[in-house]
Design an enzyme around this catalytic site. Structure first.
Site, PDB file in Angstrom:
ATOM      1  N   ARG A  90      25.393  25.543  68.314  1.00 32.77           N
ATOM      2  CA  ARG A  90      26.498  26.436  69.345  1.00 32.77           C
ATOM      3  C   ARG A  90      26.158  26.243  70.588  1.00 32.77           C
ATOM      4  NH1 ARG A  90      28.930  29.745  64.954  1.00 32.77           N
ATOM      5  NH2 ARG A  90      30.481  30.854  65.706  1.00 32.77           N
ATOM      6  N   LYS A 139      36.578  25.449  60.201  1.00 32.10           N
ATOM      7  CA  LYS A 139      35.309  24.670  59.728  1.00 32.10           C
ATOM      8  C   LYS A 139      34.895  25.022  58.584  1.00 32.10           C
ATOM      9  CE  LYS A 139      33.004  26.541  63.555  1.00 32.10           C
ATOM     10  NZ  LYS A 139      33.927  27.216  63.996  1.00 32.10           N
ATOM     11  N   ARG A 153      43.168  36.296  58.545  1.00 33.49           N
ATOM     12  CA  ARG A 153      42.036  35.783  57.743  1.00 33.49           C
ATOM     13  C   ARG A 153      41.426  36.673  56.747  1.00 33.49           C
ATOM     14  NH1 ARG A 153      37.670  31.722  60.143  1.00 33.49           N
ATOM     15  NH2 ARG A 153      36.809  33.694  61.368  1.00 33.49           N
ATOM     16  N   ARG A 172      34.407  35.510  71.625  1.00 31.06           N
ATOM     17  CA  ARG A 172      34.316  34.484  70.767  1.00 31.06           C
ATOM     18  C   ARG A 172      34.790  33.216  71.239  1.00 31.06           C
ATOM     19  NH1 ARG A 172      36.225  36.430  65.401  1.00 31.06           N
ATOM     20  NH2 ARG A 172      35.270  34.509  64.266  1.00 31.06           N
TER      21      ARG A 172
END
Ligand code: AMP
Length: 216
Positions: free
Chosen positions: A88, A13, A127, A172
């Site tokens: 969310r 995203k 990442r 998560r």
């Protein structure tokens, strides 16, 4: 045009939001970035959410809705928003639609980025982000340039997120499936949902998103 990028952590995203900012002059509103900024500047709210974020749980609806409301009503941007990591929960989705109506704005498309869980773990553990502009890198698919400088802003301070580890990722992902994935059905029912394959390379995914936006 105002859009939502919806998808699990690591779906891409942020990467796609940055491309839309560069290529279409849109405005990225990432609640994750806002919360990390609050932590870095040491506000009371930043201190309160730190532990929840590191664990991988969601912070309260009240806090994130407050952050989005502040940004939408501060009069600095007229629209062209990319909601990244927000909403969310269903309560956040309802709050966003109320806010948009209040501001006389419309939500034009919701883009769900589909990626399987194995790819997410691999992406997230590789990442890093530029500490200056937030550009996202990946050790395998998009390494930091050989000169050690961010390709977007020239910054040299790269960070790995505290919650980008396998333990937090499990929490998560669970939060995504329990609390966020119902939004797929919610936006489908509103006739706003568009799903793209988030597994391709960055430009292929960007192309799929562009065709959704150009046809919206
Ligand atoms: P992100 O950068 O979008 O992956 O968000 C990082 C973390 O910030 C999440 O794991 C949550 O703890 C918190 N967070 C970000 N956006 C939201 C949101 N819309 N609602 C609740 N918590 C959020």
């Amino acid at each position: 045009m105002n859009i939502i990028l919806l998808g699990p952590p690591g779906a891409g995203k942020g990467t796609q939001a940055h491309k839309l900012v560069d290529e279409r002059g849109m405005v990225q509103l990432s609640t994750g970035d806002m919360l990390r900024a609050a932590r870095t500047s040491g506000t009371d709210m930043g201190k309160r959410v730190a532990e929840v974020m590191d664990r991988g749980d969601l912070v309260t609806d009240e806090i994130v809705i407050g952050l989005i409301r502040e940004r939408l009503t501060d009069g600095t941007q007229g629209g062209g928003y990319i909601f990244d990591g927000f909403p969310r929960t269903l309560a956040q989705a309802d709050a966003l639609s109320d806010l948009m109506a209040e501001l006389g704005q419309t939500l034009d498309a919701v883009i769900e980025m589909r990626v399987d869980d194995t790819a997410l773990v691999a992406r997230i553990t590789a990442r890093s982000t530029c500490g200056d502009c937030g550009e996202v890198y990946n050790d395998i698919s998009k390494p930091i340039p050989a000169d050690g400088k961010c390709a977007n802003c020239g910054g040299t301070d790269f960070k790995r997120r505290a919650d980008d580890n396998e333990e937090s990722l499990k929490t998560r992902l669970l939060a995504y499936y329990k609390q966020t994935s119902p939004l797929v059905g919610y936006y489908h029912a509103k006739g706003m949902l568009n799903s793209v394959n988030g597994l391709g390379d960055i430009d292929a995914v960007a192309g799929a998103i562009a065709s959704v936006l150009d046809n919206a």
